[in-house]
Every structure is written in structure tokens, then in C-alpha cells.
Scaffold this motif. Structure first.
Motif, PDB file in Angstrom:
ATOM      1  N   ILE A   1       0.841  -1.208   0.000  1.00  0.00           N
ATOM      2  CA  ILE A   1       0.000   0.000   0.000  1.00  0.00           C
ATOM      3  C   ILE A   1       0.874   1.255   0.000  1.00  0.00           C
ATOM      4  CG2 ILE A   1      -1.644   1.333   1.375  1.00  0.00           C
ATOM      5  CD1 ILE A   1      -2.857  -1.398   2.224  1.00  0.00           C
ATOM      6  N   ILE A   2       1.931   1.245   0.802  1.00  0.00           N
ATOM      7  CA  ILE A   2       2.854   2.388   0.829  1.00  0.00           C
ATOM      8  C   ILE A   2       3.470   2.596  -0.552  1.00  0.00           C
ATOM      9  CG2 ILE A   2       5.072   3.205   1.745  1.00  0.00           C
ATOM     10  CD1 ILE A   2       4.313   1.791   4.391  1.00  0.00           C
ATOM     11  N   GLN A   3       3.890   1.519  -1.191  1.00  0.00           N
ATOM     12  CA  GLN A   3       4.513   1.606  -2.508  1.00  0.00           C
ATOM     13  C   GLN A   3       3.535   2.155  -3.549  1.00  0.00           C
ATOM     14  OE1 GLN A   3       5.671  -2.447  -3.034  1.00  0.00           O
ATOM     15  NE2 GLN A   3       7.152  -2.366  -1.365  1.00  0.00           N
ATOM     16  N   LEU A   4       2.284   1.692  -3.523  1.00  0.00           N
ATOM     17  CA  LEU A   4       1.307   2.137  -4.512  1.00  0.00           C
ATOM     18  C   LEU A   4       0.959   3.614  -4.331  1.00  0.00           C
ATOM     19  CD1 LEU A   4      -1.090  -0.945  -4.573  1.00  0.00           C
ATOM     20  CD2 LEU A   4       0.741  -0.386  -6.183  1.00  0.00           C
ATOM     21  N   VAL A   5       0.754   4.022  -3.080  1.00  0.00           N
ATOM     22  CA  VAL A   5       0.428   5.430  -2.822  1.00  0.00           C
ATOM     23  C   VAL A   5       1.587   6.337  -3.220  1.00  0.00           C
ATOM     24  CG1 VAL A   5      -0.038   7.101  -0.980  1.00  0.00           C
ATOM     25  CG2 VAL A   5      -1.281   4.940  -1.037  1.00  0.00           C
ATOM     26  N   CYS A   6       2.789   5.957  -2.834  1.00  0.00           N
ATOM     27  CA  CYS A   6       3.958   6.773  -3.182  1.00  0.00           C
ATOM     28  C   CYS A   6       4.232   6.754  -4.681  1.00  0.00           C
ATOM     29  CB  CYS A   6       5.176   6.298  -2.408  1.00  0.00           C
ATOM     30  SG  CYS A   6       5.018   6.637  -0.652  1.00  0.00           S
ATOM     31  N   GLY A   7       3.897   5.658  -5.341  1.00  0.00           N
ATOM     32  CA  GLY A   7       4.015   5.606  -6.795  1.00  0.00           C
ATOM     33  C   GLY A   7       3.074   6.597  -7.462  1.00  0.00           C
ATOM     34  N   GLY A   8       1.834   6.675  -6.974  1.00  0.00           N
ATOM     35  CA  GLY A   8       0.885   7.654  -7.521  1.00  0.00           C
ATOM     36  C   GLY A   8       1.365   9.075  -7.316  1.00  0.00           C
TER      37      GLY A   8
ATOM     38  N   VAL B   1      10.633   5.710  -1.030  1.00  0.00           N
ATOM     39  CA  VAL B   1      11.540   6.193  -2.076  1.00  0.00           C
ATOM     40  C   VAL B   1      11.408   5.350  -3.347  1.00  0.00           C
ATOM     41  CG1 VAL B   1      13.974   6.479  -2.688  1.00  0.00           C
ATOM     42  CG2 VAL B   1      13.149   7.242  -0.463  1.00  0.00           C
ATOM     43  N   SER B   2      11.451   4.035  -3.192  1.00  0.00           N
ATOM     44  CA  SER B   2      11.395   3.181  -4.379  1.00  0.00           C
ATOM     45  C   SER B   2      10.037   3.254  -5.060  1.00  0.00           C
ATOM     46  CB  SER B   2      11.749   1.738  -4.023  1.00  0.00           C
ATOM     47  OG  SER B   2      10.832   1.207  -3.099  1.00  0.00           O
ATOM     48  N   GLY B   3       8.958   3.377  -4.300  1.00  0.00           N
ATOM     49  CA  GLY B   3       7.641   3.540  -4.911  1.00  0.00           C
ATOM     50  C   GLY B   3       7.532   4.842  -5.682  1.00  0.00           C
ATOM     51  N   GLY B   4       8.002   5.932  -5.082  1.00  0.00           N
ATOM     52  CA  GLY B   4       7.960   7.226  -5.762  1.00  0.00           C
ATOM     53  C   GLY B   4       8.818   7.268  -7.006  1.00  0.00           C
ATOM     54  N   VAL B   5      10.014   6.723  -6.899  1.00  0.00           N
ATOM     55  CA  VAL B   5      10.924   6.702  -8.063  1.00  0.00           C
ATOM     56  C   VAL B   5      10.359   5.810  -9.161  1.00  0.00           C
ATOM     57  CG1 VAL B   5      13.212   5.952  -8.836  1.00  0.00           C
ATOM     58  CG2 VAL B   5      12.977   7.311  -6.758  1.00  0.00           C
ATOM     59  N   GLY B   6       9.873   4.621  -8.785  1.00  0.00           N
ATOM     60  CA  GLY B   6       9.293   3.708  -9.777  1.00  0.00           C
ATOM     61  C   GLY B   6       8.088   4.321 -10.474  1.00  0.00           C
ATOM     62  N   GLY B   7       7.238   5.015  -9.712  1.00  0.00           N
ATOM     63  CA  GLY B   7       6.080   5.680 -10.304  1.00  0.00           C
ATOM     64  C   GLY B   7       6.472   6.794 -11.258  1.00  0.00           C
ATOM     65  N   GLY B   8       7.454   7.577 -10.864  1.00  0.00           N
ATOM     66  CA  GLY B   8       7.918   8.660 -11.732  1.00  0.00           C
ATOM     67  C   GLY B   8       8.556   8.146 -13.010  1.00  0.00           C
ATOM     68  N   ILE B   9       9.350   7.083 -12.881  1.00  0.00           N
ATOM     69  CA  ILE B   9      10.021   6.533 -14.060  1.00  0.00           C
ATOM     70  C   ILE B   9       9.009   5.959 -15.050  1.00  0.00           C
ATOM     71  CG2 ILE B   9      11.525   4.645 -14.823  1.00  0.00           C
ATOM     72  CD1 ILE B   9      13.232   5.186 -12.333  1.00  0.00           C
ATOM     73  N   LEU B  10       8.040   5.179 -14.553  1.00  0.00           N
ATOM     74  CA  LEU B  10       7.063   4.599 -15.479  1.00  0.00           C
ATOM     75  C   LEU B  10       6.207   5.681 -16.122  1.00  0.00           C
ATOM     76  CD1 LEU B  10       6.019   2.028 -16.774  1.00  0.00           C
ATOM     77  CD2 LEU B  10       4.281   1.940 -14.991  1.00  0.00           C
ATOM     78  N   MET B  11       5.848   6.729 -15.376  1.00  0.00           N
ATOM     79  CA  MET B  11       5.064   7.810 -15.957  1.00  0.00           C
ATOM     80  C   MET B  11       5.831   8.496 -17.080  1.00  0.00           C
ATOM     81  SD  MET B  11       4.083  11.127 -16.426  1.00  0.00           S
ATOM     82  CE  MET B  11       5.478  11.848 -15.642  1.00  0.00           C
ATOM     83  N   VAL B  12       7.131   8.709 -16.900  1.00  0.00           N
ATOM     84  CA  VAL B  12       7.945   9.329 -17.948  1.00  0.00           C
ATOM     85  C   VAL B  12       8.049   8.409 -19.161  1.00  0.00           C
ATOM     86  CG1 VAL B  12      10.271  10.112 -18.528  1.00  0.00           C
ATOM     87  CG2 VAL B  12       9.219  10.834 -16.385  1.00  0.00           C
ATOM     88  N   ILE B  13       8.213   7.115 -18.935  1.00  0.00           N
ATOM     89  CA  ILE B  13       8.296   6.165 -20.053  1.00  0.00           C
ATOM     90  C   ILE B  13       6.996   6.158 -20.845  1.00  0.00           C
ATOM     91  CG2 ILE B  13       8.432   3.701 -20.628  1.00  0.00           C
ATOM     92  CD1 ILE B  13      10.424   3.429 -18.271  1.00  0.00           C
ATOM     93  N   VAL B  14       5.866   6.079 -20.153  1.00  0.00           N
ATOM     94  CA  VAL B  14       4.570   6.081 -20.850  1.00  0.00           C
ATOM     95  C   VAL B  14       4.351   7.409 -21.558  1.00  0.00           C
ATOM     96  CG1 VAL B  14       2.066   5.991 -20.494  1.00  0.00           C
ATOM     97  CG2 VAL B  14       3.542   4.366 -19.312  1.00  0.00           C
ATOM     98  N   GLY B  15       4.720   8.528 -20.909  1.00  0.00           N
ATOM     99  CA  GLY B  15       4.584   9.836 -21.542  1.00  0.00           C
ATOM    100  C   GLY B  15       5.448   9.973 -22.788  1.00  0.00           C
ATOM    101  N   ALA B  16       6.663   9.430 -22.735  1.00  0.00           N
ATOM    102  CA  ALA B  16       7.546   9.480 -23.912  1.00  0.00           C
ATOM    103  C   ALA B  16       7.003   8.636 -25.053  1.00  0.00           C
ATOM    104  CB  ALA B  16       8.950   9.013 -23.525  1.00  0.00           C
TER     105      ALA B  16
ATOM    106  N   GLY C   1       3.753   1.786 -11.693  1.00  0.00           N
ATOM    107  CA  GLY C   1       5.207   1.895 -11.580  1.00  0.00           C
ATOM    108  C   GLY C   1       5.693   1.803 -10.147  1.00  0.00           C
ATOM    109  N   GLY C   2       4.924   2.344  -9.214  1.00  0.00           N
ATOM    110  CA  GLY C   2       5.302   2.264  -7.810  1.00  0.00           C
ATOM    111  C   GLY C   2       5.312   0.840  -7.299  1.00  0.00           C
ATOM    112  N   GLY C   3       4.292   0.078  -7.654  1.00  0.00           N
ATOM    113  CA  GLY C   3       4.236  -1.319  -7.220  1.00  0.00           C
ATOM    114  C   GLY C   3       5.312  -2.169  -7.854  1.00  0.00           C
ATOM    115  N   VAL C   4       5.441  -2.057  -9.159  1.00  0.00           N
ATOM    116  CA  VAL C   4       6.421  -2.881  -9.877  1.00  0.00           C
ATOM    117  C   VAL C   4       7.841  -2.403  -9.583  1.00  0.00           C
ATOM    118  CG1 VAL C   4       7.230  -3.565 -12.168  1.00  0.00           C
ATOM    119  CG2 VAL C   4       4.781  -3.487 -11.686  1.00  0.00           C
TER     120      VAL C   4
END
Length: 98
Positions: free
Chosen positions: A9-16, A76-91, A43-46
Motif C-alpha cells: 500500500i505504501i509503494q502504490l500510494v507513493c508511486g501515484g 523512495v522506491s515507490g515514488g521513483v518507480g512511479g515517476g520513471i514509469l510515468m515518464v516512459i509512458v509519456g515518452a 510503476g510504484g508497485g512494480v
């Protein structure tokens, strides 16, 4: 799993949150609030699971409990993973002309 259901849950919320922060900082890859959140949650979960495998399951090694180090790692890992996947999908969306 790295920290059990509470850790997930922490990972998913921080990913969002990470997806929305990345979208606001990188306007060229912004998917909108809903798109950033969805990409960030996935991205946060994965991403947190992948990062957790590289740095080791600190919570599981300590007997399955959540300590402050594992919580910070999940944030940290949830937030970073969420940001990275969002940038990949946006690109990808930008490259396809969206």
C-alpha cells in the motif's frame, strides 16, 4: 513481498504521488492527473518490487516486521518507480503523436 500488504500500500500510494510529481516537473511527458496517477501506481508497485530485490528484503530479513528503514525504502522506491514509469509512458505517447 517486501513488507507485506502494508508495504505494498505504501509503494502504490507513493508511486501515484511520484507519477504526479514527475508529470508536474516534466510537462512534455504529462499524462494528466488521472494518467499520471495510474502510471505512477503501477510503476510504484512494480518498481518497488524490482528495487527491493536488488537491495534485499530488509523487512523480511528482520523477521517480517516493518522498521523505519524499510518504510523509507518503500516510499523512495515507490515514488521513483512511479515517476520513471510515468515518464516512459509519456515518452511513448509523445512519440506516437498523442
Amino acid at each position: 513481498m517486501w513488507g507485506g500488504i502494508v508495504g505494498l500500500i505504501i509503494q502504490l500510494v507513493c508511486g501515484g504521488v511520484g507519477g504526479n510529481v514527475a508529470g508536474s516537473l516534466l510537462k512534455q511527458f504529462d499524462l494528466g492527473v488521472v494518467g499520471n496517477t495510474i502510471a505512477g501506481v503501477i510503476g510504484g508497485g512494480v518498481g518497488a518490487q524490482i528495487i527491493g530485490q536488488f537491495i534485499g528484503g530488509g523487512a523480511e530479513a528482520a523477521g517480517g516486521g516493518l522498521d523505519i528503514g524499510s518504510i523509507v525504502g518503500q516510499i523512495v522506491s515507490g515514488g521513483v518507480g512511479g515517476g520513471i514509469l510515468m515518464v516512459i509512458v509519456g515518452a511513448i505517447r509523445k512519440a506516437m503523436g498523442g
